[in-house]
Design an enzyme around this catalytic site. Structure first.
Site, PDB file in Angstrom:
ATOM      1  CG  HIS A  46      -6.470  -4.212  -0.559  1.00 58.69           C
ATOM      2  ND1 HIS A  46      -6.809  -4.300  -1.891  1.00 58.69           N
ATOM      3  CD2 HIS A  46      -5.111  -4.244  -0.517  1.00 58.69           C
ATOM      4  CE1 HIS A  46      -5.716  -4.372  -2.613  1.00 58.69           C
ATOM      5  NE2 HIS A  46      -4.658  -4.351  -1.803  1.00 58.69           N
ATOM      6  CD  GLU A  48     -11.952  -2.564  -0.765  1.00 58.34           C
ATOM      7  OE1 GLU A  48     -12.185  -1.840  -1.737  1.00 58.34           O
ATOM      8  OE2 GLU A  48     -10.805  -2.734  -0.312  1.00 58.34           O
ATOM      9  CB  CYS A  76      -8.492  -4.791  -6.367  1.00 60.30           C
ATOM     10  SG  CYS A  76      -8.243  -5.731  -4.839  1.00 60.30           S
ATOM     11  CB  CYS A  79     -11.420  -6.168  -2.348  1.00 63.90           C
ATOM     12  SG  CYS A  79      -9.893  -5.697  -1.497  1.00 63.90           S
TER      13      CYS A  79
END
Length: 151
Positions: A46, A48, A76, A79
């Site tokens: 992801h 992040e 999410c 993260c």
């Protein structure tokens, strides 16, 4: 946040969900990332996580106290958990994510008595319209492409 939006656009051009993120320390960008789990065959890729990893390597420290994590979409649980473990001081995000966004859930957990060894300040809704438009456009294109493929 505009740089994070540029990174999100890069993810979108690669066929990834358009999310971008930055880690800023003392006014300098220490880490950048964009979503790339499909291309890297890595569910943790992801935006992040990529930004946190780059910042940690650059600063030679897995603790990022005093850092601000900017991301185009509400993070999410994975993260947000990584940001907490890294001791990020502040989170700034664009569009809320009602399906998998974890910031409100974290607040609910705290409100019900859950104890965490770190707290971070957060601010949502920064350039939310631009972030939402990127996501909407991406998913509209994906639906159109799938519909054309089926017919």
């Amino acid at each position: 946040m505009r740089l994070a939006l540029d990174l999100a656009g890069r993810a979108g051009t690669l066929g990834e969900v358009p999310v971008g993120a930055l880690v800023v320390v003392d006014g300098e960008v220490a880490g950048r990332g964009f979503n790339h789990p499909i291309g890297s065959c890595d569910p943790t890729a992801h935006a992040e996580i990529a930004a946190l990893r780059e910042a940690s390597r650059k600063l030679s420290n897995y603790r990022l106290g005093g850092a601000t994590l900017y991301t185009t979409v509400e993070p999410c649980i994975m993260c947000l958990g990584a940001a907490l473990h890294a001791r990020v001081g502040r989170l700034v995000f664009g569009a809320p994510d009602p399906k998998v966004g974890a910031v409100a859930e974290l607040e609910r957990l705290r409100g019900s008595g859950a104890m965490f060894n770190h707290r971070l300040d957060w601010l949502g809704g920064v350039l939310a319209a631009e972030s939402s438009a990127l996501l909407r456009g991406f998913f509209e294109q994906r639906r159109t492409t799938r519909a054309e493929t089926v017919s």
